[in-house]
Scaffold this active site. Structure first.
Site, PDB file in Angstrom:
ATOM      1  N   LYS A 161     -28.677   7.746 -11.682  1.00 38.65           N
ATOM      2  CA  LYS A 161     -28.306   8.968 -12.400  1.00 38.65           C
ATOM      3  C   LYS A 161     -28.444   8.753 -13.910  1.00 38.65           C
ATOM      4  O   LYS A 161     -28.937   9.623 -14.631  1.00 38.65           O
ATOM      5  CB  LYS A 161     -26.873   9.367 -12.064  1.00 38.65           C
ATOM      6  CG  LYS A 161     -26.347  10.523 -12.924  1.00 38.65           C
ATOM      7  CD  LYS A 161     -24.926  10.902 -12.580  1.00 38.65           C
ATOM      8  CE  LYS A 161     -24.454  12.026 -13.497  1.00 38.65           C
ATOM      9  NZ  LYS A 161     -23.108  12.522 -13.141  1.00 38.65           N
TER      10      LYS A 161
ATOM     11  N   HIS B   5     -61.005  14.829  20.740  1.00 34.90           N
ATOM     12  CA  HIS B   5     -60.137  15.930  20.320  1.00 34.90           C
ATOM     13  C   HIS B   5     -58.844  15.970  21.130  1.00 34.90           C
ATOM     14  O   HIS B   5     -58.431  17.027  21.620  1.00 34.90           O
ATOM     15  CB  HIS B   5     -60.873  17.263  20.408  1.00 34.90           C
ATOM     16  CG  HIS B   5     -62.158  17.281  19.627  1.00 34.90           C
ATOM     17  ND1 HIS B   5     -62.240  16.877  18.307  1.00 34.90           N
ATOM     18  CD2 HIS B   5     -63.422  17.633  19.977  1.00 34.90           C
ATOM     19  CE1 HIS B   5     -63.483  16.987  17.884  1.00 34.90           C
ATOM     20  NE2 HIS B   5     -64.229  17.437  18.877  1.00 34.90           N
TER      21      HIS B   5
END
Length: 515
Positions: A142, A279
């Site tokens: 922070k 696929h």
């Protein structure tokens, strides 16, 4: 504050569980004149390495207590971390309280995930929930405008390099390090929250923490789409995420999707198995007593579609199988290992991607799929169906050979896009109908793709037949037996059609849609 702003590191708080590289870090900080503050075992390593260290208890005037649960949770520490160095009032208050600022925090957390994976009892796992560590990390991150924060031993040397080059930590570097710290804590907290919810099937909240593996991919499904591979940030890699690339170009997004499908299919069978995927659907799949035979039979399933496909094997690939694979253009080969000669044969294909992965049963116990504005979550369709629950719905009864093929076909159908129809003969796929809008079209497509091999084959359908026309088309093609879930309003009509054709039909009571 700009990227050129540099903070001088005069005082560092070092408290780590993982002691990797700690002595070298202490040496580097000491060489830069940094005062090191530390907790118990970390302080011991620094001291044993020959460098001065101040115990946190000396700073706070309060001893570690409660078996180490409380060490750094004290205003003498957190005021030194959280003071805004741009505010004279904060600096005056620090001086009034006798608190010295802390310019750098080096910390990593208790190994919570390792404790969970080890199977330790709950009370021991709870002790691996770090409290002081995340609090320090959040405080320093922070306040990254005035404090540096390092959570990864891999960043120790880059940290020291920054001190060498700049005499301190530049603003941009502090922001990057703060970002990593917040991510580190978020991943940690997600693992803890999910552990507490582990007995909930679909919890109210699901916390997902992912880490990018490697660089971004060249593109996604299409060149205008960005893409990357992410893996579970809080656990050891598994499945395709644990694969090691031995040769070839980098994998594309579509390579990953297809290879994942191929690997899941191959690992779903116990005997030597080869899957040839295009696929995400099987162009061919077969089991046999040995891998070369399994590959030959899998390739025969649809040799045209196999061009440019993915080959997966659930056994180490030998040179005979490698030579067979090398005859057909293939994008990816994945297996649990390779003979030296087999690897040499396959590596002669410059662009062939060769992957090595540990064989494991399907691991996707929960699947996630994004939709616009949300994520759909479901249990994975894993595990083998219990054939003891199957029922024969027709007067005609399947023989043992038919049942073996029906079970094989049913397992394959689980991996085929709906509407899925799979034709199998002698535990090898001979025809597939996938992704059609009507089931009867999938039946016709599977028959067409099989050439003349549909005669005497068995058929698996991933969901029930809505009309008898499916059975009539299959019977006309010479299909010998059918396995399907059942559950249609017209089951009686469908079973009657099978009886008319003297065709055994088995009901599983469980469907396997794959959308």
């Amino acid at each position: 504050m700009t990227d050129t702003d540099v903070i001088i590191v005069r005082r560092a708080l070092v408290s780590v569980y993982d002691k990797t590289g700690l002595a070298e870090l202490a040496r580097g900080l000491h060489d830069h004149g940094v005062e090191i503050i530390s907790t118990g075992s970390t302080a011991g390593v620094v001291r044993d390495a020959g460098f001065p260290v101040t115990e946190v208890a000396e700073v706070t005037g309060f001893p570690e207590c409660l078996d180490g649960r409380v060490k750094t949770l004290h205003p003498m520490i957190h005021a030194g971390l959280l003071a805004d160095r741009t505010k004279p009032s904060h600096l005056d208050e620090l001086e009034e309280l006798g608190v010295a600022p802390i310019d750098l925090v080096v910390s990593n957390l208790y190994p919570f995930q390792e404790a969970v994976s080890s199977g330790r009892p709950d009370h021991e796992i709870v002790e691996m929930i770090d409290i002081g560590g995340p609090t320090m990390l959040r405080a320093a991150a922070k306040n990254h405008a005035g404090v540096g924060i390092v959570v990864d031993p891999g960043d120790y040397q880059p940290l020291l390099d920054l001190l060498d080059r700049h005499g301190g930590l530049p603003a941009h570097a502090r922001r990057v390090l703060a970002t990593r710290a917040f991510g580190h804590v978020a991943t940690y907290d997600a693992a803890i929250a999910n552990w507490f919810r582990r007995d909930e099937d679909l919890p109210e909240e699901l916390h997902v923490a992912l880490a990018r593996q490697g660089d971004a991919l060249r593109y996604g499904e299409n060149p205008h789409q960005g893409a990357a591979l992410y893996v579970d940030a809080g656990a050891a890699p598994v499945g395709l995420g644990a694969a090691r690339q031995l040769h070839g170009k980098e994998l594309s997004y579509n390579n990953y999707v297809d290879t994942d499908a191929a690997w899941a299919m191959a690992c779903d069978f116990q005997p030597p198995c080869v899957a040839v995927i295009k696929h995400t659907n099987p162009a061919g799949l077969a089991v046999a007593d040995d891998l070369p035979t399994a590959h030959e039979r899998a390739l025969a399933g649809d040799p045209v579609s196999a061009f440019g496909g993915i080959v997966a094997a659930n056994r180490p690939i030998d040179v005979t199988t490698a030579r067979q694979i090398a005859k057909v253009f293939t994008e990816v080969v994945i297996a649990p290992g390779y003979d030296d000669e087999a690897l040499e044969v396959l590596s002669a294909k410059k662009n062939l991607r060769i992957l090595e992965a540990p064989v494991s049963p399907p691991l996707a116990t929960r699947t996630l799929r994004t939709i616009d504005g949300g994520v759909l979550v479901q249990d994975g369709d894993v595990g083998t169906d219990d054939t003891d629950d199957w029922t024969v719905a027709t007067e005609a009864q399947p023989d043992d050979a038919m049942l073996a093929d029906l079970e094989f076909a049913w397992t394959v159908a689980k991996h085929v896009k709906s509407n899925a129809i799979v034709l199998v003969k002698d535990r090898a796929v001979v025809g597939v109908g996938a992704g059609q809008m009507s089931r009867v079209d999938s039946v016709r497509l599977a028959v067409e793709k099989s050439g003349d091999r549909h005669v005497g084959a068995v058929l698996a359908s991933d969901a029930f037949f809505p009309f008898r026309d499916n059975i009539d088309v299959a019977a006309e093609a010479g299909v010998a037996a059918i396995v399907q879930p059942g559950g249609s309003m017209r089951d009686d009509e469908v079973v009657a059609a099978a009886d008319e054709h003297d065709m055994p039909m088995v009901m599983t009571g469980r469907r396997h849609f794959r959308h």
